[in-house]
Write a protein that holds these residues in place. Structure first.
Motif, PDB file in Angstrom:
ATOM      1  N   LYS A 105     -18.939 -11.288 -14.404  1.00 33.97           N
ATOM      2  CA  LYS A 105     -19.462 -12.535 -14.965  1.00 33.97           C
ATOM      3  C   LYS A 105     -19.389 -12.572 -16.495  1.00 33.97           C
ATOM      4  CE  LYS A 105     -22.590 -13.754 -11.149  1.00 33.97           C
ATOM      5  NZ  LYS A 105     -22.391 -15.123 -10.671  1.00 33.97           N
ATOM      6  N   PRO A 120     -22.671 -22.528 -21.126  1.00 34.44           N
ATOM      7  CA  PRO A 120     -23.935 -22.190 -21.798  1.00 34.44           C
ATOM      8  C   PRO A 120     -23.746 -21.070 -22.812  1.00 34.44           C
ATOM      9  CG  PRO A 120     -23.969 -21.447 -19.492  1.00 34.44           C
ATOM     10  CD  PRO A 120     -22.672 -22.174 -19.694  1.00 34.44           C
ATOM     11  N   TYR A 149     -23.591 -12.395  -5.389  1.00 32.03           N
ATOM     12  CA  TYR A 149     -23.013 -13.613  -4.827  1.00 32.03           C
ATOM     13  C   TYR A 149     -24.118 -14.351  -4.105  1.00 32.03           C
ATOM     14  CZ  TYR A 149     -22.862 -11.376  -0.206  1.00 32.03           C
ATOM     15  OH  TYR A 149     -23.205 -10.746   0.954  1.00 32.03           O
ATOM     16  N   ASP A 150     -23.887 -15.645  -3.868  1.00 34.41           N
ATOM     17  CA  ASP A 150     -24.901 -16.468  -3.215  1.00 34.41           C
ATOM     18  C   ASP A 150     -26.265 -16.295  -3.870  1.00 34.41           C
ATOM     19  OD1 ASP A 150     -23.333 -17.772  -1.493  1.00 34.41           O
ATOM     20  OD2 ASP A 150     -23.883 -16.628   0.291  1.00 34.41           O
ATOM     21  N   GLY A 151     -26.246 -16.211  -5.186  1.00 39.29           N
ATOM     22  CA  GLY A 151     -27.518 -16.167  -5.905  1.00 39.29           C
ATOM     23  C   GLY A 151     -28.131 -14.778  -6.028  1.00 39.29           C
ATOM     24  N   ARG A 152     -27.566 -13.762  -5.351  1.00 39.03           N
ATOM     25  CA  ARG A 152     -28.098 -12.414  -5.537  1.00 39.03           C
ATOM     26  C   ARG A 152     -27.624 -11.912  -6.892  1.00 39.03           C
ATOM     27  NH1 ARG A 152     -26.753  -9.657   0.079  1.00 39.03           N
ATOM     28  NH2 ARG A 152     -26.022 -11.752   0.558  1.00 39.03           N
ATOM     29  N   ALA A 175     -28.307 -18.870 -21.761  1.00 38.78           N
ATOM     30  CA  ALA A 175     -29.385 -19.817 -22.031  1.00 38.78           C
ATOM     31  C   ALA A 175     -29.586 -20.652 -20.777  1.00 38.78           C
ATOM     32  CB  ALA A 175     -28.993 -20.709 -23.200  1.00 38.78           C
ATOM     33  N   GLN A 176     -30.842 -20.889 -20.409  1.00 40.48           N
ATOM     34  CA  GLN A 176     -31.078 -21.708 -19.221  1.00 40.48           C
ATOM     35  C   GLN A 176     -30.744 -23.166 -19.547  1.00 40.48           C
ATOM     36  OE1 GLN A 176     -35.113 -22.188 -17.761  1.00 40.48           O
ATOM     37  NE2 GLN A 176     -34.359 -22.565 -15.681  1.00 40.48           N
ATOM     38  N   VAL A 177     -29.857 -23.705 -18.766  1.00 37.63           N
ATOM     39  CA  VAL A 177     -29.410 -25.085 -18.975  1.00 37.63           C
ATOM     40  C   VAL A 177     -30.415 -26.013 -18.295  1.00 37.63           C
ATOM     41  CG1 VAL A 177     -27.561 -26.733 -18.428  1.00 37.63           C
ATOM     42  CG2 VAL A 177     -26.996 -24.356 -19.017  1.00 37.63           C
ATOM     43  N   GLU A 182     -25.887 -30.413 -10.359  1.00 38.01           N
ATOM     44  CA  GLU A 182     -24.855 -29.379 -10.197  1.00 38.01           C
ATOM     45  C   GLU A 182     -23.684 -30.008  -9.455  1.00 38.01           C
ATOM     46  OE1 GLU A 182     -25.721 -25.323  -9.476  1.00 38.01           O
ATOM     47  OE2 GLU A 182     -27.874 -25.581  -9.783  1.00 38.01           O
ATOM     48  N   GLU A 249     -17.530 -24.614 -10.505  1.00 31.62           N
ATOM     49  CA  GLU A 249     -18.906 -25.119 -10.465  1.00 31.62           C
ATOM     50  C   GLU A 249     -19.295 -25.575 -11.858  1.00 31.62           C
ATOM     51  OE1 GLU A 249     -21.515 -22.168  -8.674  1.00 31.62           O
ATOM     52  OE2 GLU A 249     -19.929 -21.662  -7.264  1.00 31.62           O
ATOM     53  N   PHE A 251     -22.223 -27.756 -14.445  1.00 30.99           N
ATOM     54  CA  PHE A 251     -23.544 -28.343 -14.657  1.00 30.99           C
ATOM     55  C   PHE A 251     -23.344 -29.630 -15.443  1.00 30.99           C
ATOM     56  CE2 PHE A 251     -25.192 -23.733 -15.184  1.00 30.99           C
ATOM     57  CZ  PHE A 251     -25.453 -23.616 -13.827  1.00 30.99           C
ATOM     58  N   ASN A 261     -20.103 -23.619 -15.038  1.00 32.32           N
ATOM     59  CA  ASN A 261     -21.004 -22.527 -14.645  1.00 32.32           C
ATOM     60  C   ASN A 261     -20.206 -21.334 -14.168  1.00 32.32           C
ATOM     61  OD1 ASN A 261     -23.147 -20.890 -13.766  1.00 32.32           O
ATOM     62  ND2 ASN A 261     -23.056 -21.789 -11.719  1.00 32.32           N
TER      63      ASN A 261
HETATM   64  P1  ADP Z   1     -23.664 -16.994  -7.839  1.00 28.73           P
HETATM   65  O1  ADP Z   1     -22.459 -16.298  -8.343  1.00 28.73           O
HETATM   66  O2  ADP Z   1     -24.592 -16.088  -7.096  1.00 28.73           O
HETATM   67  O3  ADP Z   1     -23.366 -18.279  -7.122  1.00 28.73           O
HETATM   68  P2  ADP Z   1     -24.300 -18.542 -10.218  1.00 28.73           P
HETATM   69  O4  ADP Z   1     -23.927 -17.962 -11.506  1.00 28.73           O
HETATM   70  O5  ADP Z   1     -23.458 -19.648  -9.683  1.00 28.73           O
HETATM   71  O6  ADP Z   1     -24.492 -17.370  -9.145  1.00 28.73           O
HETATM   72  O7  ADP Z   1     -25.797 -19.062 -10.289  1.00 28.73           O
HETATM   73  C1  ADP Z   1     -26.499 -19.498  -9.127  1.00 28.73           C
HETATM   74  C2  ADP Z   1     -27.402 -20.664  -9.477  1.00 28.73           C
HETATM   75  O8  ADP Z   1     -28.326 -20.306 -10.491  1.00 28.73           O
HETATM   76  C3  ADP Z   1     -26.656 -21.883 -10.027  1.00 28.73           C
HETATM   77  O9  ADP Z   1     -26.101 -22.663  -9.000  1.00 28.73           O
HETATM   78  C4  ADP Z   1     -27.795 -22.586 -10.786  1.00 28.73           C
HETATM   79  O10 ADP Z   1     -28.632 -23.281  -9.892  1.00 28.73           O
HETATM   80  C5  ADP Z   1     -28.561 -21.414 -11.369  1.00 28.73           C
HETATM   81  N1  ADP Z   1     -28.034 -21.091 -12.723  1.00 28.73           N
HETATM   82  C6  ADP Z   1     -27.011 -20.244 -13.014  1.00 28.73           C
HETATM   83  N2  ADP Z   1     -26.762 -20.200 -14.343  1.00 28.73           N
HETATM   84  C7  ADP Z   1     -27.651 -21.023 -14.922  1.00 28.73           C
HETATM   85  C8  ADP Z   1     -27.933 -21.407 -16.286  1.00 28.73           C
HETATM   86  N3  ADP Z   1     -27.259 -20.883 -17.332  1.00 28.73           N
HETATM   87  N4  ADP Z   1     -28.923 -22.298 -16.489  1.00 28.73           N
HETATM   88  C9  ADP Z   1     -29.642 -22.803 -15.457  1.00 28.73           C
HETATM   89  N5  ADP Z   1     -29.444 -22.477 -14.172  1.00 28.73           N
HETATM   90  C10 ADP Z   1     -28.472 -21.606 -13.883  1.00 28.73           C
END
Ligand code: ADP
Length: 381
Positions: A105, A120, A149-152, A175-177, A182, A249, A251, A261
């Motif tokens: 990443k 971001p 993956y899948d949010g892990r 930085a949190q967007v 999405e 993906e 934002f 993203n």
């Molecule tokens: P994965 O590879 O597990 O899918 P992501 O990097 O796509 O992980 O992140 C999963 C979710 O986390 C995104 O779909 C979003 O909802 C949230 N997220 C990820 N990065 C950011 C960010 N910089 N700001 C706000 N939310 C985020």
């Protein structure tokens, strides 16, 4: 570069691999699949099923001996093993260099930034400490560089109280967007450089699990935003020199800016609706792209919604499903189950799409069916 391939090798035999096998057969292509799990669903759907590790050069060489092009359905394939197959004269698409940049990443963010694509603010972080987080600035999102993956491996760090939960291991801080919406853009690019872009999807992500919850295409946004999202998706894949189907993906932030993203160099959960609502599914399109065939139309016949069927309950075991009779009767609905031998809480077991007649009713019906269909481990007799 215009050579055509008629035998395709797929690294990974999960649900995506299985759907690629079906599409390969419909195109009259032969298909060989490699997976480390002998029970992987795609192994029995392929003409040739090979059990072996996707990090192992000898397994990749065995796959290469059956096919004239190799692709993959998962992001964690060993790049060195793919290169070994390439050195044997079997081309790999997407290219191993492209996968390598995206697998991590941090290098992915750096590559996207070097291409001038908006994203971001981010910083590398060898080991997340409270001091590193404070120095970067809160709120932030900590993402492990590899293996998530899948949010892990992704978590939001809002306040110092969250420091106790910092994930160990090399990470990237972002930085949190402030996300307004999405989006996902599915882009296909072929060996000859032909590009086809599907209508932009809007995606709802489970805020706890960070995993796709609901998808709707086309996204309900003004035409100019959709056009900008499409263009950004295309610029991303062309910039990366991608060949195959890529999911980009995005934002849309509270200020109306589009940010990239994440990029997946493969068919994707956010593109499953193309099986039921497009003349060319993402699976067929991916094979067309990597085999050097002309791309098919990337249009949608009607608005389409998708929900995942995710394992419930509390245990691991052989899956039992409830609610299929109801789902079968729902107009416009199709249930896709992935024939997985085991279910556990949170595991993706299938998906449901609802096509038309309009976005709101497709979405409503898809959400209803998600409540009706339940998969969990069967009680032992
Ligand atoms: P994965 O590879 O597990 O899918 P992501 O990097 O796509 O992980 O992140 C999963 C979710 O986390 C995104 O779909 C979003 O909802 C949230 N997220 C990820 N990065 C950011 C960010 N910089 N700001 C706000 N939310 C985020």
């Amino acid at each position: 570069m215009n050579e055509q391939s008629s035998w395709v090798g797929i690294v990974g035999g999960g649900q995506l691999g299985a759907l690629l096998c079906d599409a390969a057969h419909a195109l009259g292509l032969g298909v060989a699949v490699l997976d480390r799990d002998p029970r992987a669903p795609a192994l029995t759907r392929a003409d040739v099923g090979l059990v072996g590790d996707w990090d192992d050069a000898s397994a990749l060489l065995a796959l290469a001996s059956h096919v004239d092009v190799i692709t993959f359905e998962r992001d964690d394939v060993g790049v060195a093993a793919l290169r070994a197959a390439e050195a044997q004269g079997v081309p790999v698409f997407p290219a191993p260099e492209c996968l390598e940049q995206l697998q991590d990443k941090l290098t992915q963010r750096q590559r996207l930034e070097a291409l001038g694509l908006p994203g971001p603010r981010f910083a590398p972080c060898e080991a997340a400490t409270p001091e590193a987080c404070e120095a970067f600035g809160l709120p932030l999102v900590q993402k492990l560089r590899r293996g998530g993956y899948d949010g892990r491996g992704v978590q939001v760090v809002r306040t110092p109280a969250d420091f106790a939960r910092l994930l160990p291991g090399p990470a990237v801080l972002e930085a949190q967007v402030e996300i307004a919406r999405e989006l996902a853009v599915l882009v296909a690019r072929s060996r000859s450089g032909e590009v086809a872009v599907y209508p932009v999807c809007e995606v709802e992500v489970d805020p706890q699990a960070h995993r796709l919850d609901v998808m709707l295409a086309p996204a309900r946004l003004p035409a100019e935003v959709l056009a900008a999202a499409r263009a950004l998706g295309e610029r991303t894949v062309v910039g990366l020199g991608g060949v195959g189907v890529f999911a980009v993906e995005l934002f849309l932030d509270a200020a109306g800016r589009l940010l990239v993203n994440e990029v997946s160099p493969r068919v994707h959960n956010s593109g499953h609706h193309t099986l039921d609502a497009s003349p060319t599914s993402q699976f067929e399109q991916h094979l067309r792209a990597v085999c050097g065939l002309p791309l098919g139309p990337a249009t949608l016949e009607a608005p389409v919604a998708l929900v995942n069927v995710v394992g419930g309950g509390t245990r691991r075991g052989a899956p039992g499903i409830e609610g299929l009779e109801v789902a079968r009767q729902a107009p416009g609905a199709r249930v896709h189950l992935y024939d997985k031998a085991e279910v556990w809480p949170g595991r993706k077991m299938g998906h449901v799409t609802v096509v038309g007649p309009d976005a709101e009713s497709a979405l409503r019906e898809a959400r209803r069916l998600r409540g009706v269909l339940r998969v969990a481990a069967r009680e032992e007799p």
